[in-house]
Design a protein around this motif. Sequence first.
Motif, PDB file in Angstrom:
ATOM      1  N   ASN A   1       0.734  -1.233  -0.016  1.00 28.51           N
ATOM      2  CA  ASN A   1       0.210   0.063   0.011  1.00 28.51           C
ATOM      3  C   ASN A   1       1.031   1.284  -0.037  1.00 28.51           C
ATOM      4  O   ASN A   1       1.292   1.635   1.026  1.00 28.51           O
ATOM      5  N   ARG A   2       0.983   1.767  -1.026  1.00 34.26           N
ATOM      6  CA  ARG A   2       2.019   2.790  -1.594  1.00 34.26           C
ATOM      7  C   ARG A   2       1.216   4.036  -2.177  1.00 34.26           C
ATOM      8  O   ARG A   2       0.599   3.706  -2.936  1.00 34.26           O
ATOM      9  N   ALA A   3       2.035   5.350  -1.846  1.00 34.71           N
ATOM     10  CA  ALA A   3       1.520   6.228  -3.076  1.00 34.71           C
ATOM     11  C   ALA A   3       2.787   7.263  -3.251  1.00 34.71           C
ATOM     12  O   ALA A   3       3.550   7.089  -2.222  1.00 34.71           O
ATOM     13  N   THR A   4       3.107   7.541  -4.370  1.00 32.62           N
ATOM     14  CA  THR A   4       4.329   8.238  -4.901  1.00 32.62           C
ATOM     15  C   THR A   4       3.993   9.706  -5.106  1.00 32.62           C
ATOM     16  O   THR A   4       2.926   9.898  -6.026  1.00 32.62           O
ATOM     17  N   GLY A   5       4.782  10.522  -4.717  1.00 36.82           N
ATOM     18  CA  GLY A   5       4.722  11.799  -5.061  1.00 36.82           C
ATOM     19  C   GLY A   5       6.047  12.715  -4.869  1.00 36.82           C
ATOM     20  O   GLY A   5       7.112  12.068  -4.907  1.00 36.82           O
ATOM     21  N   TYR A   6       5.879  14.028  -4.609  1.00 30.49           N
ATOM     22  CA  TYR A   6       6.844  15.029  -4.729  1.00 30.49           C
ATOM     23  C   TYR A   6       6.691  16.194  -3.862  1.00 30.49           C
ATOM     24  O   TYR A   6       5.619  16.645  -3.952  1.00 30.49           O
ATOM     25  N   CYS A   7       7.689  16.412  -3.074  1.00 31.44           N
ATOM     26  CA  CYS A   7       7.438  17.636  -1.975  1.00 31.44           C
ATOM     27  C   CYS A   7       8.583  18.554  -2.327  1.00 31.44           C
ATOM     28  O   CYS A   7       9.696  18.190  -2.726  1.00 31.44           O
ATOM     29  N   SER A   8       8.209  19.769  -1.936  1.00 36.20           N
ATOM     30  CA  SER A   8       9.000  20.799  -2.395  1.00 36.20           C
ATOM     31  C   SER A   8       8.752  21.912  -1.243  1.00 36.20           C
ATOM     32  O   SER A   8       7.727  22.371  -0.968  1.00 36.20           O
ATOM     33  N   LEU A   9       9.957  22.224  -0.214  1.00 35.39           N
ATOM     34  CA  LEU A   9       9.508  23.018   1.015  1.00 35.39           C
ATOM     35  C   LEU A   9      10.570  24.217   0.954  1.00 35.39           C
ATOM     36  O   LEU A   9      12.098  23.871   0.434  1.00 35.39           O
ATOM     37  N   LEU A  10      10.317  25.464   1.171  1.00 32.29           N
ATOM     38  CA  LEU A  10      11.153  26.602   1.315  1.00 32.29           C
ATOM     39  C   LEU A  10      10.998  26.812   2.806  1.00 32.29           C
ATOM     40  O   LEU A  10      10.108  27.294   3.225  1.00 32.29           O
ATOM     41  N   GLY A  11      12.014  26.608   3.294  1.00 32.77           N
ATOM     42  CA  GLY A  11      11.971  26.774   4.857  1.00 32.77           C
ATOM     43  C   GLY A  11      10.921  25.670   5.215  1.00 32.77           C
ATOM     44  O   GLY A  11      10.940  24.546   5.044  1.00 32.77           O
ATOM     45  N   PRO A  12      10.187  25.937   6.435  1.00 40.39           N
ATOM     46  CA  PRO A  12       9.272  24.989   6.922  1.00 40.39           C
ATOM     47  C   PRO A  12       7.862  24.980   6.279  1.00 40.39           C
ATOM     48  O   PRO A  12       7.048  24.335   6.501  1.00 40.39           O
ATOM     49  N   VAL A  13       7.621  25.576   5.003  1.00 37.32           N
ATOM     50  CA  VAL A  13       6.428  25.445   4.386  1.00 37.32           C
ATOM     51  C   VAL A  13       6.585  25.300   2.886  1.00 37.32           C
ATOM     52  O   VAL A  13       7.642  25.184   2.365  1.00 37.32           O
TER      53      VAL A  13
END
Length: 146
Positions: free
Chosen positions: A93-105
């Motif tokens: 049970n998996r989901a694949t994605g992408y995150c991008s953070l500038l500092g804490p948000v």
Amino acid sequence: MRPVGSLLLVTGTMFALTILGPTLPVAADGPQPLVIHKECSEYTGNVPSFCTITDSTFSAAIPAGTKVLYWGPAINDPDYTTSVVVIKAGRGNRATGYCSLLGPVGTCSFWEGTGTLRGFHAAFQVTYDGGPHYTWTGTYRLDHNH
């Protein structure tokens, strides 16, 4: 006229598959709200690093204890993080994605899944809650045609 034994075999097989097969969450007509709280006290900045989900409004597929794995490329920079992300909600049970953070948000988006997360599509705003705690707030949908 069919023999009773064949009918019982087919009925029994269908019952067993219904009971023993993986249960997929019901797909909604449109995007549904989703809030995920996670804590990252074990996040090291190494590849892979992980956080642990402590609460989810979609607990049928993403329960507390689910791991969020970060695979980089840039996950050890306090000013900017960008990473392929995998929600690992149990075996298969998996989901694949992408995150991008500038500092804490920042933002995270997901475009595919397997098992109970098959067809998972989501978009989140990431906020920092203090300490090792973060919240993802957004929407999801399940597209079981993918």
